[in-house]
Design an enzyme around this catalytic site. Sequence first.
Site, PDB file in Angstrom:
ATOM      1  N   CYS A  81     -44.848  34.903   6.220  1.00 13.16           N
ATOM      2  CA  CYS A  81     -46.156  35.051   6.865  1.00 13.16           C
ATOM      3  C   CYS A  81     -47.127  33.958   6.402  1.00 13.16           C
ATOM      4  CB  CYS A  81     -46.697  36.459   6.651  1.00 13.16           C
ATOM      5  SG  CYS A  81     -48.065  36.875   7.768  1.00 13.16           S
ATOM      6  N   HIS A 190     -42.559  39.492   9.308  1.00 11.15           N
ATOM      7  CA  HIS A 190     -42.391  40.222   8.044  1.00 11.15           C
ATOM      8  C   HIS A 190     -40.995  40.845   8.005  1.00 11.15           C
ATOM      9  CE1 HIS A 190     -46.525  40.176   6.423  1.00 11.15           C
ATOM     10  NE2 HIS A 190     -46.891  40.127   7.691  1.00 11.15           N
ATOM     11  N   GLU A 192     -39.629  42.428   5.631  1.00  2.97           N
ATOM     12  CA  GLU A 192     -39.685  43.710   4.919  1.00  2.97           C
ATOM     13  C   GLU A 192     -40.179  44.846   5.804  1.00  2.97           C
ATOM     14  OE1 GLU A 192     -43.871  42.149   4.516  1.00  2.97           O
ATOM     15  OE2 GLU A 192     -41.848  41.305   4.637  1.00  2.97           O
TER      16      GLU A 192
END
Length: 212
Positions: A81, A190, A192
């Site tokens: 990011c 992202h 995650e």
Amino acid sequence: MQTVAVIDYGMGNLHSVAKALEHVGAGRVLITSDAKVIREADRVVFPGVGAIRDCMAEIRRLGFDSLVREVSQDRPFLGICVGMQALLDRSEESGGVDCIGLFPGQVKFFGKDLYEEGEHLKVPHMGWNQVAQAVDHPLWHDIPDLARFYFVHSFYIDAANQRQVVGRGHYGLDFAAALADGSRFAVQFHPEKSHTHGLQLLQNFAAWDGRW
């Protein structure tokens, strides 16, 4: 057991990234601002959220701009990011901010007049979107082309070297969703927060030897 350093410069979704890395069996995951620990790590992750001016101010205050240049040369390195955006030459956010300059290119604002087939698009670009794999890279292993990942960003990367663009996104315009050069890999989305495909990318990163 290998060590993965998640760089802590006060800006980033660090615990979510660390938990995801632990979940995929990446090894000993350390959230750290200790330059010695980062230098000794087998792999380095460079997350980031928030305003790029604040991020770069902290990065420079801590001396992490030179540290990132150093450690990303000789081991697997992942920018996420704003951590990806900080690797570019410059961002036009906040009136213009010079960044680390590992990838040539600019970080630009999507703009308020962004349209797709006559529909006005909201900025920030927030939610799930496809990533077209531009080249075959080890971090795309077992991830289908046009897999969907989770994005949250108002600024996009306009890469100067298209050979470094390994993943492309589209939101009113085309943008670099993933960049790679040697042992460096960086993503705008992202991983995650991207469920199966995001975890697969992190698992691939944990197994990657840094060659491409």
